[in-house]
Design a protein around this motif. Structure first.
Motif, PDB file in Angstrom:
ATOM      1  N   ASP A 304       0.826  -1.215   0.000  1.00  0.00           N
ATOM      2  CA  ASP A 304       0.000   0.000   0.000  1.00  0.00           C
ATOM      3  C   ASP A 304       0.857   1.261   0.000  1.00  0.00           C
ATOM      4  O   ASP A 304       0.490   2.268   0.580  1.00  0.00           O
ATOM      5  CB  ASP A 304      -0.918  -0.001   1.229  1.00  0.00           C
ATOM      6  N   GLY A 305       2.021   1.147  -0.666  1.00  0.00           N
ATOM      7  CA  GLY A 305       2.900   2.303  -0.729  1.00  0.00           C
ATOM      8  C   GLY A 305       3.798   2.425   0.466  1.00  0.00           C
ATOM      9  O   GLY A 305       4.545   3.394   0.608  1.00  0.00           O
ATOM     10  N   LEU A 306       3.701   1.441   1.385  1.00  0.00           N
ATOM     11  CA  LEU A 306       4.544   1.476   2.556  1.00  0.00           C
ATOM     12  C   LEU A 306       5.839   0.702   2.293  1.00  0.00           C
ATOM     13  O   LEU A 306       5.853  -0.262   1.527  1.00  0.00           O
ATOM     14  CB  LEU A 306       3.803   0.860   3.759  1.00  0.00           C
ATOM     15  N   ASN A 307       6.915   1.110   2.884  1.00  0.00           N
ATOM     16  CA  ASN A 307       8.189   0.391   2.738  1.00  0.00           C
ATOM     17  C   ASN A 307       8.130  -0.952   3.457  1.00  0.00           C
ATOM     18  O   ASN A 307       7.538  -1.065   4.539  1.00  0.00           O
ATOM     19  CB  ASN A 307       9.335   1.235   3.308  1.00  0.00           C
ATOM     20  N   LEU A 308       8.748  -1.955   2.829  1.00  0.00           N
ATOM     21  CA  LEU A 308       8.799  -3.273   3.442  1.00  0.00           C
ATOM     22  C   LEU A 308       9.817  -3.286   4.572  1.00  0.00           C
ATOM     23  O   LEU A 308      10.911  -2.715   4.458  1.00  0.00           O
ATOM     24  CB  LEU A 308       9.185  -4.338   2.395  1.00  0.00           C
ATOM     25  N   ILE A 309       9.490  -3.932   5.625  1.00  0.00           N
ATOM     26  CA  ILE A 309      10.402  -4.031   6.763  1.00  0.00           C
ATOM     27  C   ILE A 309      11.146  -5.357   6.666  1.00  0.00           C
ATOM     28  O   ILE A 309      10.510  -6.416   6.607  1.00  0.00           O
ATOM     29  CB  ILE A 309       9.616  -3.955   8.082  1.00  0.00           C
ATOM     30  N   PRO A 310      12.474  -5.323   6.569  1.00  0.00           N
ATOM     31  CA  PRO A 310      13.221  -6.579   6.472  1.00  0.00           C
ATOM     32  C   PRO A 310      13.018  -7.429   7.719  1.00  0.00           C
ATOM     33  O   PRO A 310      13.051  -6.913   8.846  1.00  0.00           O
ATOM     34  CB  PRO A 310      14.675  -6.129   6.323  1.00  0.00           C
ATOM     35  N   LYS A 311      12.785  -8.693   7.490  1.00  0.00           N
ATOM     36  CA  LYS A 311      12.527  -9.599   8.609  1.00  0.00           C
ATOM     37  C   LYS A 311      13.812 -10.131   9.232  1.00  0.00           C
ATOM     38  O   LYS A 311      13.797 -10.667  10.331  1.00  0.00           O
ATOM     39  CB  LYS A 311      11.658 -10.765   8.144  1.00  0.00           C
ATOM     40  N   GLY A 312      14.938 -10.046   8.475  1.00  0.00           N
ATOM     41  CA  GLY A 312      16.199 -10.531   9.013  1.00  0.00           C
ATOM     42  C   GLY A 312      16.322 -12.041   8.924  1.00  0.00           C
ATOM     43  O   GLY A 312      15.495 -12.723   8.316  1.00  0.00           O
ATOM     44  N   ILE A 313      17.363 -12.566   9.532  1.00  0.00           N
ATOM     45  CA  ILE A 313      17.665 -13.999   9.510  1.00  0.00           C
ATOM     46  C   ILE A 313      17.321 -14.584  10.860  1.00  0.00           C
ATOM     47  O   ILE A 313      17.766 -14.088  11.905  1.00  0.00           O
ATOM     48  CB  ILE A 313      19.157 -14.240   9.188  1.00  0.00           C
ATOM     49  N   HIS A 314      16.500 -15.620  10.839  1.00  0.00           N
ATOM     50  CA  HIS A 314      16.116 -16.282  12.073  1.00  0.00           C
ATOM     51  C   HIS A 314      16.980 -17.530  12.259  1.00  0.00           C
ATOM     52  O   HIS A 314      16.989 -18.436  11.414  1.00  0.00           O
ATOM     53  CB  HIS A 314      14.638 -16.672  12.036  1.00  0.00           C
ATOM     54  N   ARG A 315      17.697 -17.558  13.300  1.00  0.00           N
ATOM     55  CA  ARG A 315      18.649 -18.647  13.538  1.00  0.00           C
ATOM     56  C   ARG A 315      17.958 -19.994  13.692  1.00  0.00           C
ATOM     57  O   ARG A 315      18.485 -21.024  13.286  1.00  0.00           O
ATOM     58  CB  ARG A 315      19.428 -18.307  14.812  1.00  0.00           C
ATOM     59  N   ASN A 316      16.760 -19.970  14.255  1.00  0.00           N
ATOM     60  CA  ASN A 316      16.060 -21.236  14.485  1.00  0.00           C
ATOM     61  C   ASN A 316      15.518 -21.857  13.200  1.00  0.00           C
ATOM     62  O   ASN A 316      15.132 -23.026  13.181  1.00  0.00           O
ATOM     63  CB  ASN A 316      14.924 -21.037  15.487  1.00  0.00           C
ATOM     64  N   LEU A 317      15.465 -21.065  12.114  1.00  0.00           N
ATOM     65  CA  LEU A 317      15.008 -21.602  10.836  1.00  0.00           C
ATOM     66  C   LEU A 317      16.145 -22.195   9.999  1.00  0.00           C
ATOM     67  O   LEU A 317      15.896 -22.825   8.974  1.00  0.00           O
ATOM     68  CB  LEU A 317      14.312 -20.498  10.029  1.00  0.00           C
ATOM     69  N   MET A 318      17.373 -21.966  10.396  1.00  0.00           N
ATOM     70  CA  MET A 318      18.528 -22.459   9.651  1.00  0.00           C
ATOM     71  C   MET A 318      18.866 -23.879  10.082  1.00  0.00           C
ATOM     72  O   MET A 318      18.587 -24.275  11.221  1.00  0.00           O
ATOM     73  CB  MET A 318      19.732 -21.543   9.886  1.00  0.00           C
ATOM     74  N   PRO A 319      19.460 -24.680   9.165  1.00  0.00           N
ATOM     75  CA  PRO A 319      19.835 -26.051   9.546  1.00  0.00           C
ATOM     76  C   PRO A 319      20.932 -26.035  10.597  1.00  0.00           C
ATOM     77  O   PRO A 319      21.720 -25.099  10.694  1.00  0.00           O
ATOM     78  CB  PRO A 319      20.339 -26.656   8.226  1.00  0.00           C
ATOM     79  N   ALA A 320      20.954 -27.095  11.367  1.00  0.00           N
ATOM     80  CA  ALA A 320      21.936 -27.190  12.447  1.00  0.00           C
ATOM     81  C   ALA A 320      23.347 -27.293  11.872  1.00  0.00           C
ATOM     82  O   ALA A 320      23.586 -27.926  10.839  1.00  0.00           O
ATOM     83  CB  ALA A 320      21.630 -28.405  13.310  1.00  0.00           C
ATOM     84  N   LEU A 321      24.291 -26.674  12.518  1.00  0.00           N
ATOM     85  CA  LEU A 321      25.684 -26.683  12.099  1.00  0.00           C
ATOM     86  C   LEU A 321      26.333 -27.994  12.517  1.00  0.00           C
ATOM     87  O   LEU A 321      26.300 -28.364  13.697  1.00  0.00           O
ATOM     88  CB  LEU A 321      26.431 -25.499  12.713  1.00  0.00           C
ATOM     89  N   VAL A 322      26.882 -28.688  11.556  1.00  0.00           N
ATOM     90  CA  VAL A 322      27.543 -29.966  11.826  1.00  0.00           C
ATOM     91  C   VAL A 322      29.030 -29.803  11.501  1.00  0.00           C
ATOM     92  O   VAL A 322      29.390 -29.425  10.392  1.00  0.00           O
ATOM     93  CB  VAL A 322      26.940 -31.110  10.986  1.00  0.00           C
ATOM     94  N   THR A 323      29.875 -30.092  12.445  1.00  0.00           N
ATOM     95  CA  THR A 323      31.321 -29.972  12.271  1.00  0.00           C
ATOM     96  C   THR A 323      31.907 -31.344  11.976  1.00  0.00           C
ATOM     97  O   THR A 323      31.701 -32.286  12.745  1.00  0.00           O
ATOM     98  CB  THR A 323      31.977 -29.382  13.532  1.00  0.00           C
ATOM     99  N   ASP A 324      32.637 -31.457  10.858  1.00  0.00           N
ATOM    100  CA  ASP A 324      33.252 -32.720  10.471  1.00  0.00           C
ATOM    101  C   ASP A 324      34.660 -32.429   9.974  1.00  0.00           C
ATOM    102  O   ASP A 324      34.854 -31.831   8.919  1.00  0.00           O
ATOM    103  CB  ASP A 324      32.426 -33.404   9.376  1.00  0.00           C
TER     104      ASP A 324
END
Length: 524
Positions: A304-324
């Motif tokens: 509606d002519g309003l600027n979009l607000i960036p939602k950013g990066i949600h850590r809980n939505l990212m896959p788990a980090l696996v160290t190998d």
């Protein structure tokens, strides 16, 4: 003419300043030292049963000239066959395509730069042959013409032909390097077989690009007239026949006939004609690919002519980090890179040879089919440790976690695993027969060809030297040269000593590889 000269000069300097050229030059100079052995040596380079030539100027000059002609014709193609490919890889060809130089002049400059590289090696061999004559001199006078004439008449036309065939192969076969090697070596083998199977006559002289029949027939006539015995055409090559009784004959050289000299000029003309014909089919670096006409339309959500607000990066939505930190993911990746490299249809040829080793006689499969199958993978193994620099990602690989103990061992393991899988039919047949010694030798051979690829690639930064060395090894094994039997396909008097020598070579090559790569990773 200005562009032609600049291209010729730049290409020649670029080639002669490479490690592969320098090491090939050193190798050829050493071979020149062996070309004309003393009578006390256990080998010969010109086999005439019961006879050896006196070490005079003619013998030293003619034998060394014909040996360098045949040997450099055999592996010189591998040394010079990547001139156009290098311009494509470095994208210099796109600049050349914009210049007014014609296709023929460009290809001719490539052929002449190939020729100059090969003739540089020939000139070094020429000087070594003269030095060796004075070192091993047997009291015979030095005649300069006996060195100059054979080196001008024999190697020069042959090098013209090799240089032209290298250009021709690149124009018509593009980046199909293995196919270029196979077709050239088949042509070389057929030519050598045709020359050896026919008696010396005017037709054989004309179709002989090396001048081999003229020299062999001249030597045979010299012996026949001096000792009144019938001598078949002598054979050239490193032949280890041990020390046997022999008679010494004095060879005075060839009385050059006009038809033979015309045939040498004819081969030079044929070489230039091949380059001229190939210029009509040269792509001139035009590799325009069809561009998809489909347009990707970005869907923008209406607001509606309003600027979009960036939602950013949600850590809980990212896959788990696996160290190998293990090397197994690298081994898997390197294996996939090896398998997927090149044309996928070429695996049908590999599969055909692999199945053939299952049913062919075991000695044939071990001595002939296996080295051929391994050599077909030369382009896969040649860039095992050079692809990082070629693709300019070595900054990332050298900065990774412990690259010396993860990435490099993974490359070595993947190459060895592929070689063992390709040799699996022969290994299983020896396992059924209970021949552990042959299995160990095959595995040792697999480690050797991979360690050579790794070592030469790390030291030189390129793959050309490995391709030359691997070809020489494969050619020697197929032709039953016992002292270069890296596969264990021939009988050896000291079997344990032979296995220990192969193991020592493998350990030395791998040790050098790790030391040099460690230095490179610390001094990037």
């Amino acid at each position: 003419m200005k562009y032609f000269y600049n291209l010729l000069q730049a290409d020649y300097l670029q080639r002669t300043r490479s490690y592969s050229f320098l090491i090939t030059l050193v190798f050829t100079v050493y071979m020149a030292y062996l070309f004309v052995p003393l009578h006390t040596a256990s080998y010969t380079t010109l086999n005439v049963p019961g006879f050896k030539g006196a070490y005079n100027s003619a013998w030293a000059g003619y034998v060394s000239a014909i040996m360098v002609t045949v040997m450099l014709s055999m592996y010189g193609f591998v040394l010079v066959n990547s001139g156009i490919k290098k311009d494509m890889d470095t994208e210099v060809g796109l600049i050349i395509a914009c210049t007014p130089i014609s296709n023929f002049n460009y290809l001719l400059s490539k052929m002449l730069s190939n020729l100059m590289v090969l003739l540089t090696i020939v000139c070094c061999t020429f000087m070594v042959s003269i030095i060796m004559f004075f070192i091993r001199g047997s009291g015979y006078p030095f005649v300069l013409a006996n060195f100059v004439l054979p080196y001008l008449i024999l190697p020069v036309p042959a090098m013209f032909l090799v240089s032209a065939l290298a250009v021709l192969a690149e124009v018509f076969l593009g980046k199909k390097t293995v196919l270029q090697f196979l077709l050239y070596f088949m042509l070389f083998g057929i030519t050598m077989a045709a020359i050896k199977s026919q008696h010396a006559n005017s037709l054989t002289t004309l179709i002989d690009p090396f001048g081999l029949t003229t020299i062999t027939s001249s030597i045979a006539q010299e012996i026949s007239s001096g000792f009144h015995t019938e001598i078949k055409d002598p054979s050239f090559g490193f032949i280890f026949s041990g020390k046997k009784a022999f008679q010494v004959f004095i060879y005075e050289g060839v009385h050059w006939q006009l038809p033979f000299l015309i045939s040498r000029l004819l081969w030079i003309g044929i070489s230039i004609l091949l380059v001229y014909v190939s210029s009509f089919f040269f792509h001139r670096f035009d590799f325009q690919q069809p561009v998809s006409q489909k347009k990707v339309v970005a869907k923008v959500k209406e607001t509606d002519g309003l600027n979009l607000i960036p939602k950013g990066i949600h850590r809980n939505l990212m896959p788990a980090l696996v160290t190998d930190y293990s090397i197994f993911p690298f081994v898997k990746t390197e294996l996939l890179l090896l398998i997927r490299k090149g044309n996928k249809w070429f695996w049908l040829v590999n599969m055909g040879l692999w199945i053939g080793m299952c049913f062919a006689p075991l000695t044939i499969a071990h001595a002939y089919l296996l080295p051929v199958l391994w050599f077909l993978q030369v382009t896969r193994w040649s860039d095992l440790t050079t692809k990082e620099k070629t693709n300019r990602v070595h900054y990332f690989t050298f900065a990774a976690y412990r690259p010396l103990f993860r990435i490099l061992p993974a490359q070595i393991l993947s190459g060895v695993l592929l070689a063992i899988v390709l040799a699996l039919p022969v290994i299983l047949r020896y396992a059924i027969a209970g021949d552990v010694y042959s299995i160990v030798n095959i595995i040792n051979g697999a480690i050797l060809i991979i360690s050579l690829a790794v070592c030469t690639g790390i030291i030189t930064g390129g793959k050309k030297l490995y391709e030359i060395v691997f070809f020489m090894l494969s050619y020697a094994v197929v032709n039953k040269l016992t002292f270069i039997d890296y596969l264990g396909s021939m009988s050896h008097d000291n079997r344990i000593g032979y296995t220990l020598i192969l193991t020592g070579l493998n350990m030395t090559a791998l040790l050098i590889s790790f030391m040099v790569r460690n230095y490179q990773s610390r001094h990037l």
